[in-house]
Design an enzyme around this catalytic site. Structure first.
Site, PDB file in Angstrom:
ATOM      1  N   ILE A 182      -0.155   3.054   5.388  1.00 23.47           N
ATOM      2  CA  ILE A 182      -1.059   4.047   4.813  1.00 23.47           C
ATOM      3  C   ILE A 182      -2.355   4.113   5.623  1.00 23.47           C
ATOM      4  O   ILE A 182      -2.911   5.196   5.860  1.00 23.47           O
ATOM      5  CB  ILE A 182      -1.325   3.761   3.316  1.00 23.47           C
ATOM      6  CG1 ILE A 182      -1.942   4.981   2.633  1.00 23.47           C
ATOM      7  CG2 ILE A 182      -2.179   2.528   3.114  1.00 23.47           C
ATOM      8  CD1 ILE A 182      -1.974   4.866   1.114  1.00 23.47           C
ATOM      9  N   GLU A 183      -2.810   2.959   6.108  1.00 26.48           N
ATOM     10  CA  GLU A 183      -4.004   2.939   6.944  1.00 26.48           C
ATOM     11  C   GLU A 183      -3.699   3.457   8.358  1.00 26.48           C
ATOM     12  O   GLU A 183      -4.536   4.135   8.969  1.00 26.48           O
ATOM     13  CB  GLU A 183      -4.577   1.521   7.012  1.00 26.48           C
ATOM     14  CG  GLU A 183      -5.202   1.043   5.721  1.00 26.48           C
ATOM     15  CD  GLU A 183      -4.176   0.521   4.726  1.00 26.48           C
ATOM     16  OE1 GLU A 183      -2.986   0.386   5.092  1.00 26.48           O
ATOM     17  OE2 GLU A 183      -4.553   0.260   3.571  1.00 26.48           O
TER      18      GLU A 183
ATOM     19  N   GLY B 225       3.624  -5.854   5.256  1.00 28.77           N
ATOM     20  CA  GLY B 225       2.282  -6.407   5.329  1.00 28.77           C
ATOM     21  C   GLY B 225       1.945  -7.214   4.095  1.00 28.77           C
ATOM     22  O   GLY B 225       1.463  -8.352   4.183  1.00 28.77           O
TER      23      GLY B 225
ATOM     24  N   LYS C 241      -2.781  12.526  -1.490  1.00 33.67           N
ATOM     25  CA  LYS C 241      -3.824  12.817  -2.483  1.00 33.67           C
ATOM     26  C   LYS C 241      -5.202  12.338  -2.053  1.00 33.67           C
ATOM     27  O   LYS C 241      -6.174  12.512  -2.788  1.00 33.67           O
ATOM     28  CB  LYS C 241      -3.448  12.168  -3.815  1.00 33.67           C
ATOM     29  CG  LYS C 241      -2.213  12.773  -4.463  1.00 33.67           C
ATOM     30  CD  LYS C 241      -1.814  11.998  -5.705  1.00 33.67           C
ATOM     31  CE  LYS C 241      -0.538  12.563  -6.333  1.00 33.67           C
ATOM     32  NZ  LYS C 241      -0.095  11.748  -7.486  1.00 33.67           N
TER      33      LYS C 241
ATOM     34  N   GLY D 160       0.823  -1.189   0.000  1.00 32.83           N
ATOM     35  CA  GLY D 160       0.000   0.000   0.000  1.00 32.83           C
ATOM     36  C   GLY D 160       0.863   1.247   0.000  1.00 32.83           C
ATOM     37  O   GLY D 160       1.069   1.888  -1.025  1.00 32.83           O
TER      38      GLY D 160
END
Length: 568
Positions: A471-472, A440, A544, A390
């Protein structure tokens, strides 16, 4: 003379399939498996059926050949659902052969009896049970044609053959000789009137922009011919990287946003207008008309039809369009194209130069950019790069500048890195292959490093190890009140895991050690380099707004523009 249906299948795969087949053994498919072994057809046995399908898909995408996966019944098939769905969105020409219980036990509650055909039908071009021994080869012949794109986009086809059918004797004459002959794909030429219409649009355009996709694979020369004939700017996408060299005067890769916003005519070549291109909306292309070129409707008529829609073989269509331009007087804005390319070159140069000096995070661990700075020194021009993850994917799209490239694709399918790299290394034994994986994503098919070791897949696996689904995790910190849950991982030593399977491996926490570690890894591949990186990064996808999942568009800027466009 009679032979078993399983023997017919093995003969067919020997004649029509790839150099190797990917699979995981099971009793329901043992009749085929054993016949393949007797015929000396290499089988790459994996640790999870999903990896077999990923490897078949990577083989198809990288070579243009059919990819074949062989999996057993029940969970053997259902383990492949995610991988088949990914191959569907990537338009990978694969044939998945599954096992199923004997026909005589149908609907009686047999071992591993589940409706495979219905489960995978929505994500395949065709899904069928082959119940007639005499018709197995005819059906396989048709399945291959469909997988390779006869009449529709190429993609996965699933067939299953009951075990008792595989053991049934059939007359050799039941399979016609022509079923065992490879045939060239049918090529349809475009309508000359549509070519003429498209040429008129291009002749009147000032700022034409060509964007290629997976359907343009194999048309590199014709694509360059069109760019030369039109003076258009050019953007590739991840699925078509390498068709046009980044030093081509039309190339504007690092100026994507400006090129899309300023173009007055966009030519898509074998490219869907999916979320990565703002669905073709004026929110992403505020000033543009469209020409759509593709062999299949799925890459030509989605979301925004073209003012000219060219249906036909892509290379032939591009050549005919370039020839048609020679009879027209055009006055493209050469300054615009040249400025985009110059800015692309300058921005790319600065970006590459900055990779090696990117500061560490607040935790003192190195920035993932340091991985790509070190890889720039090690990779040859023909290297194959694969990105999986990710957060790390955002850095890899720019930093992993290989001419051949695969990643998680439109499905965002994490876990492709190791199986894709294994397949790439087997198909291209003379080329460097590197997979850069987030920790991950690596975990989803980490056991396939065992496949690399056993089958000599000379790939290098680089793990960007920040002990998080980052990112999460950052999204949770910033947008959900700091409630971090389910997004941190253990600070695991993946190099130790790799050594347990016999791979050369190194764990690197100091960027000064990266060059030597990677040089050694490529020399003795298969190898794994576990790189300890910081969590304190802000990826471009996060910046973004991709993780926010906006309502109308994937990116916040486009979403805001869409809202404004649609507001009363």
């Amino acid at each position: 003379m009679n032979v078993t249906a399983a023997e017919c299948v093995a003969r067919f795969l020997e004649a029509r399939g790839p150099a190797r087949i990917f699979g995981l053994q099971g009793g329901h498919i043992q009749p085929i498996w054993d016949r393949l072994v007797q015929r000396g057809i290499p089988i790459v046995d994996v640790r999870h059926e999903g990896a077999a399908v990923h490897m078949a898909a990577a083989h198809a995408l990288l070579t243009g050949e059919l990819g074949v996966a062989l999996v057993t019944s029940g969970p053997g098939v259902t383990n492949c659902v995610t991988s088949i769905a990914n191959a569907d969105l990537e338009r990978a020409a694969i044939l998945v052969i599954g096992g199923c219980p004997p026909a005589r036990q149908d609907n009686m509650g047999p071992l591993q009896g589940t409706p495979h055909v219905e489960i995978v039908r929505p994500i395949t071009r065709r899904s069928r049970t082959l119940r007639s021994p005499d018709q197995v080869i005819r059906e396989l012949d048709e399945a291959v044609a469909i997988a390779l794109g006869a009449g529709d986009l190429p993609g996965p086809v699933y067939v299953e053959i009951p075990t008792d059918v595989l053991r049934t004797s059939v007359a050799e004459a039941a399979a016609l000789p022509e079923h065992f002959v490879r045939r060239a794909a049918a090529r349809t030429l475009p309508d000359p009137a549509t070519i003429d219409r498209a040429a008129s649009l291009l002749a009147n355009a000032k700022r034409a922009l060509v964007i290629s996709g997976g359907g343009a694979r194999g048309a590199a020369a014709a694509l360059s011919q069109l760019l030369g004939a039109t003076g258009a700017a050019y953007l590739d996408t991840q699925e078509s990287r390498g068709l046009v060299a980044s030093d081509h005067p039309a190339f504007a890769g690092a100026m994507r946003a400006a090129a899309m916003a300023e173009a007055d005519l966009v030519v898509t070549v074998g490219r869907k207008l999916d979320y990565q291109l703002g669905y073709g909306s004026p929110a992403a292309f505020p000033n543009a008309r469209f020409i759509r070129i593709a062999a299949h409707a799925g890459e030509r008529d989605d979301n925004r039809p073209g003012d000219a829609s060219i249906a036909g073989d892509v290379a032939s269509s591009l050549t005919m369009l370039a020839d048609a331009m020679s009879t027209r007087v055009a006055s493209p804005d050469a300054d615009w194209r040249d400025a985009l390319h110059a800015k692309h070159v300058e921005r790319s140069r600065k970006y590459v130069a900055s990779l090696a000096t990117t500061a560490p995070g607040a935790d003192g661990r190195m920035h993932p950019n340091r991985i790509f700075a070190a890889l720039h020194k090690q990779l040859r021009d023909d290297a194959i790069g694969i990105a999986d993850g990710g957060d790390i994917l955002s850095f890899a799209r720019l930093g992993l500048s290989t001419s051949t490239y695969l990643d998680a694709g439109a499905f965002g399918c994490l876990g492709v890195g190791v199986p894709f790299a294994n397949a790439a290394a087997l198909a291209n034994p003379g080329r460097q292959v590197v997979a850069v994986c987030g920790d991950g994503a690596f975990g989803l098919h980490a056991m396939e490093i065992d496949t690399a070791a056993r089958h000599g897949c000379r790939a290098v696996f680089v793990i960007a190890n920040n002990a998080a689904w980052n990112i999460e995790r950052v999204d949770q910190e910033r947008n959900y009140g700091g409630r971090v849950s389910g997004t941190t991982l253990g600070d695991s030593d993946y190099a130790a895991m790799a050594r347990a399977f016999g791979l050369h491996a190194a764990r690197v926490s100091d960027p000064a050690d990266l060059d030597a570690a990677l040089e050694r890894a490529f020399a003795v591949a298969p190898a794994l380099v576990d790189v300890v990186v910081t969590r304190d990064t802000l990826s471009s996808d996060l910046a973004k707004g991709l993780s926010l999942v906006p309502d109308y568009q994937a990116l916040t800027a486009w979403d805001n523009a869409e809202r404004e466009r649609l507001s009363p």
